[in-house]
Every structure is written in structure tokens, then in C-alpha cells.
Design an enzyme around this catalytic site. Structure first.
Site, PDB file in Angstrom:
ATOM      1  N   ASN A   1      16.018 -18.321  11.378  1.00 53.81           N
ATOM      2  CA  ASN A   1      15.596 -17.918  12.710  1.00 53.81           C
ATOM      3  C   ASN A   1      14.985 -19.102  13.465  1.00 53.81           C
ATOM      4  OD1 ASN A   1      15.051 -16.270  14.908  1.00 53.81           O
ATOM      5  ND2 ASN A   1      13.039 -15.697  14.147  1.00 53.81           N
TER       6      ASN A   1
ATOM      7  N   ASP B   1      11.530 -27.397   9.778  1.00 52.72           N
ATOM      8  CA  ASP B   1      11.291 -25.957   9.638  1.00 52.72           C
ATOM      9  C   ASP B   1      11.516 -25.535   8.177  1.00 52.72           C
ATOM     10  OD1 ASP B   1      10.573 -23.381  10.183  1.00 52.72           O
ATOM     11  OD2 ASP B   1      12.317 -22.892  11.426  1.00 52.72           O
TER      12      ASP B   1
HETATM   13 ZN   LIG Z   1       9.679 -20.719  14.142  1.00 56.67          ZN
END
Ligand SMILES: [Zn+2]
Length: 421
Positions: A275, A302
Site C-alpha cells: 500500500n 517503506d
Molecule cells: Zn505509508
């Protein structure tokens, strides 16, 4: 003292053949033909020497979810990937929303003495999207920025206040911009592949509308905004236009958004459930264009480690995220530099100089006399196959597992100390 001989030093503004002398915690000289009696000599012939990489966006899962990752495994994974500084997102259990938690991360980072870890504090208490945290006291205790990553602030008025409040303390807001009312219960990019797979789609506007709102709020507040993990053509364009207007907006993307498309979901590989979701090839092209023209400032990982059993579920029920610390450089080098989309100097900007600049880490992000001796040496000619089982990270959930990549980290120095990889 350590002397790097015959180095090809890569800074954001240029490359040069030179020697580098490390004296204690600092780089003391960057000039050709250094002679230094008694120094340990490392021959860097054929290697590239970058300032240590800085990851603005990773998840170390500590405290509270240490079966996925902890400070020790996460910082060892960082070193293996050439990262000498990493910033951890605050969606831990409990969340990093107060000074004591900042203190915990900084103290643990110092004790471990691997990659330097800075905490990112929450925007709102408990990431609940209502009450602002105490930014001033969090900053004093070590917070490098604020973010409610994963649980974006849905209320525009709260976000506007957060931007104004962060500005008074010189903190940058790192925004996971997403309109959750649009993404809903989607699990992949809305499009042909979602339909083929029978999986619920997340419209691109969930991200781009969220970014448009946050950019406009930052301009209203006169505050600095850094947009996390940009993945669509529309998002890049919104940020490009904002920069043209002179807004204090920067942004990042992640290796999976320029190296992979949502074709990865066709095999129902849950490591491709991320995501924002992996997008179609026209978005991937727009991300690469944004990187090349400087609209995209930073490549962040991330890094999102999960336990094997958590990811080994039906696609709908698996958590979002891929690990990234140990592959980011090679993916970027292979897919951006070797394809001539960017130069090694751009990669230095994206992975070291720009993050240092955005975060105000003035002692790093550059190889020059007087800088902190955070250095990564890479062998650009090395080619290898990613094997997630060998990762230092507890998370083996890598989208890149099995990929053939170029460019391998060979040596990493943090504050002048050579680390075991
Ligand atoms: Zn995020």
C-alpha cells in the site's frame, strides 16, 4: 585511520577519482594520492564509493511487534543494504507518540551501534487522527519528523493544524497521503489485473486526491510537506505543479514502484500486496520520469517486514508491505542506472543527499572533508540473485526474492567504523 585508495567517489553533484582518508569518526581528506603512514588501506579500484544511504521511511516494528523485526535485526538489515541512517515510522505498538518513545529509539540505536536510527513521531496521539502530539518535546527527545504513516489523518482541519504546529518547531510532516474513503477495502490497484484476479481494486485517486489535499494544506500553512511513497502519474504531476508554484513540497517513491507493475499480483503472490498498490506500466513510466526530472526527490524503502505466517494467507487477508532495506540499492542501480534513466550522481541524490537535506542531517549525505564518516562501498559489476532467506531482516517477505540484480554492497562504515555485514 583508514585510507580508501583509488576510489570513484560519487556525490550528488559529481563523481571523481580520488583517495579518502577517515580519521576517527570523520572524513579528514578527499584528495588524490594521499600517503598516510600506519593507516589501514582499502583498495577501492573498480568500486563506487557513496556517502552512506539514508532511509527516510522504514518500519522496524519495535516496540510491540518484534516477531516481525526489532531494532537489532532492522539495523543489521540496514547495514547490509548500505544504509547508515534510517528513520523508523511510528506505527508500532504502542505508537511512537511521546518523548519517552523517542528516547527509547535513540537510546537503543546508540547501544546497538549499527545504522543510526531516528524516530519519526506521530502526528496525532495514538495515530487516532484527532489530538496533536507534543512536537516540541518529541523533537527535543530525538524525533526527526512527524507522520501518521499507515493511518493517514483523514480530517483536513487536523492536518492543517498539524502542518502549522510542525512548522513552529521546524519539523517536516511526512505524509502517507490517502483518502481511505476512496481506497475502502481494496487490496490491489484498480484495473485490468484486479478484475482478472477477482481482487478488490484501490482507485488511483485514493492516493492522488489525498496528495492534492495535503499539498494545498501545506501551501495554506506555509509549511514543509514530504509526500511518502508516490506511485501514480497523477501524483507526480500534482507535485511537479506544486514545485513550480514554489511550494515547500518534497516526495519519495520506493523501488517497487519503478521496478515492478501490478502484473506481480497475477500469481497471487502476497509479497506484491503493498500500500499504495503496485500500478500499471504507464504509472511506472511516469515514476521513472519523475525521478529523472527531479520531481521525485528521494528513494525510500517503506521496508515493511511481516512474519511468514502473516503473509502466507489468502491475498485478501495478508497484510500490506514488502521488505526493502537489503535490495533497494541494487534494484535502483539495476533498473535506473544501468538502463541510463539516471546517473550514479542522481542515485546519490535520491538515496543520501536529498534525505539528509530534507531531514536537516547536515553532517552526512556527502563525501567531503569534515563530514561524518558514513560511507558505503559498492561493486557495480557484481551480479547476484536475491535470496530472502539470507536476509538479516526477520522479514523475508520480499517482492524481489529470486530477482537477478546488479550492484552489490561490499563495505559499510558508520562514524568511521567498518561494520560486519
Ligand atoms: Zn505509508
Amino acid at each position: 585511520m583508514i585510507l580508501l585508495k583509488n576510489a570513484t567517489v560519487v556525490n550528488a553533484d559529481g563523481m571523481c577519482e580520488t583517495d579518502v582518508l577517515i580519521d576517527g569518526e570523520t572524513i579528514s581528506h578527499v584528495t588524490p594520492n594521499i600517503e598516510c603512514f600506519g593507516a589501514e588501506i582499502i583498495d577501492c579500484e573498480g568500486k563506487l564509493v557513496f556517502p552512506g544511504f539514508i532511509d527516510m521511511h522504514c518500519h522496524l516494528r519495535d516496540p510491540g511487534q518484534t516477531h516481525k523485526e526489532d531494532m537489532e535485526s532492522g539495523t543489521r538489515a540496514a547495514l547490509a543494504g548500505g544504509y547508515t541512517t534510517v528513520c523508523c515510522m511510528p506505527n508500532t505498538t504502542p505508537p511512537l507518540d511521546n518523548p519517552a518513545m523517542m528516547n527509547y529509539i535513540r537510546t537503543r540505536s546508540a547501544a546497538l551501534d549499527n545504522a543510526d536510527v531516528y524516530p519519526i513521531g506521530c502526528i496525532t496521539r495514538g495515530q487516532k487522527g484527532a489530538e496533536l502530539c507534543e512536537y516540541g518535546r518529541m523533537k527535543e527527545a530525538g524525533a526527526i519528523a512527524v507522520s501518521d504513516d499507515g493511518l493517514p489523518v483523514s480530517n483536513g482541519a487536523v492536518m492543517l493544524n498539524a502542518l502549522k504546529y510542525a512548522k513552529t518547531f521546524g519539523l517536516t510532516v511526512l505524509s502517507h497521503s490517502e483518502d481511505k474513503s476512496i481506497s475502502g477495502t481494496g487490496v490491489v490497484n484498480a484495473g485490468e489485473n484486479a478484475t482478472v484476479c477477482g481482487l478488490r481494486g484501490i482507485p488511483k485517486a485514493a492516493e492522488s486526491a489525498g496528495i492534492a489535499r495535503d499539498v494545498l494544506l501545506a501551501e495554506e500553512a506555509g509549511a514543509r510537506l514530504h509526500v511518502c511513497h508516490v506511485s501514480t502519474a497523477e501524483s507526480v504531476d500534482i507535485i511537479r505543479q506544486a514545485k513550480k508554484r514554489g511550494a515547500s513540497v518534497t516526495c519519495e517513491t520506493c523501488p517497487h514502484y519503478f521496478a515492478a507493475t501490478d502484473d506481480e499480483i497475477l500469481s497471487y503472490n502476497t509479497n506484491a500486496k503493498i500500500n499504495p498498490p503496485l500500478r500499471a506500466s504507464d504509472d511506472v513510466d511516469a515514476i521513472i520520469e519523475g525521478i529523472a526530472d527531479g520531481t521525485i526527490d528521494v528513494i525510500a524503502t517503506d521496508h515493511a517486514p511481516h512474519g511468514f505466517d502473516e503473509k502466507n494467507k489468502e491475498f485478501d487477508y495478508a497484510p500490506f508491505g514488502t521488505v526493502g532495506l537489503e535490495t533497494a540499492f541494487s534494484v535502483a542501480y539495476t533498473r535506473l542506472v544501468l538502463t541510463d534513466a539516471i546517473k550514479p550522481t542522481d542515485l546519490c541524490r535520491l538515496m543520501s543527499a536529498a534525505p539528509a537535506n530534507i531531514l536537516g542531517l547536515t553532517d552526512r549525505g556527502r563525501i567531503e572533508a569534515g563530514a561524518r564518516a558514513d560511507i558505503v562501498i559498492v561493486d557495480p559489476d557484481a551480479e547476484y540473485t536475491v535470496d530472502a532467506r539470507t536476509f538479516k531482516s526477520k522479514g523475508k517477505n520480499s517482492l524481489f526474492d529470486g530477482w537477478r540484480l546488479n550492484g552489490q554492497i561490499t563495505d559499510v562504515f558508520v562514524k568511521g567504523e567498518r561494520k560486519t555485514l
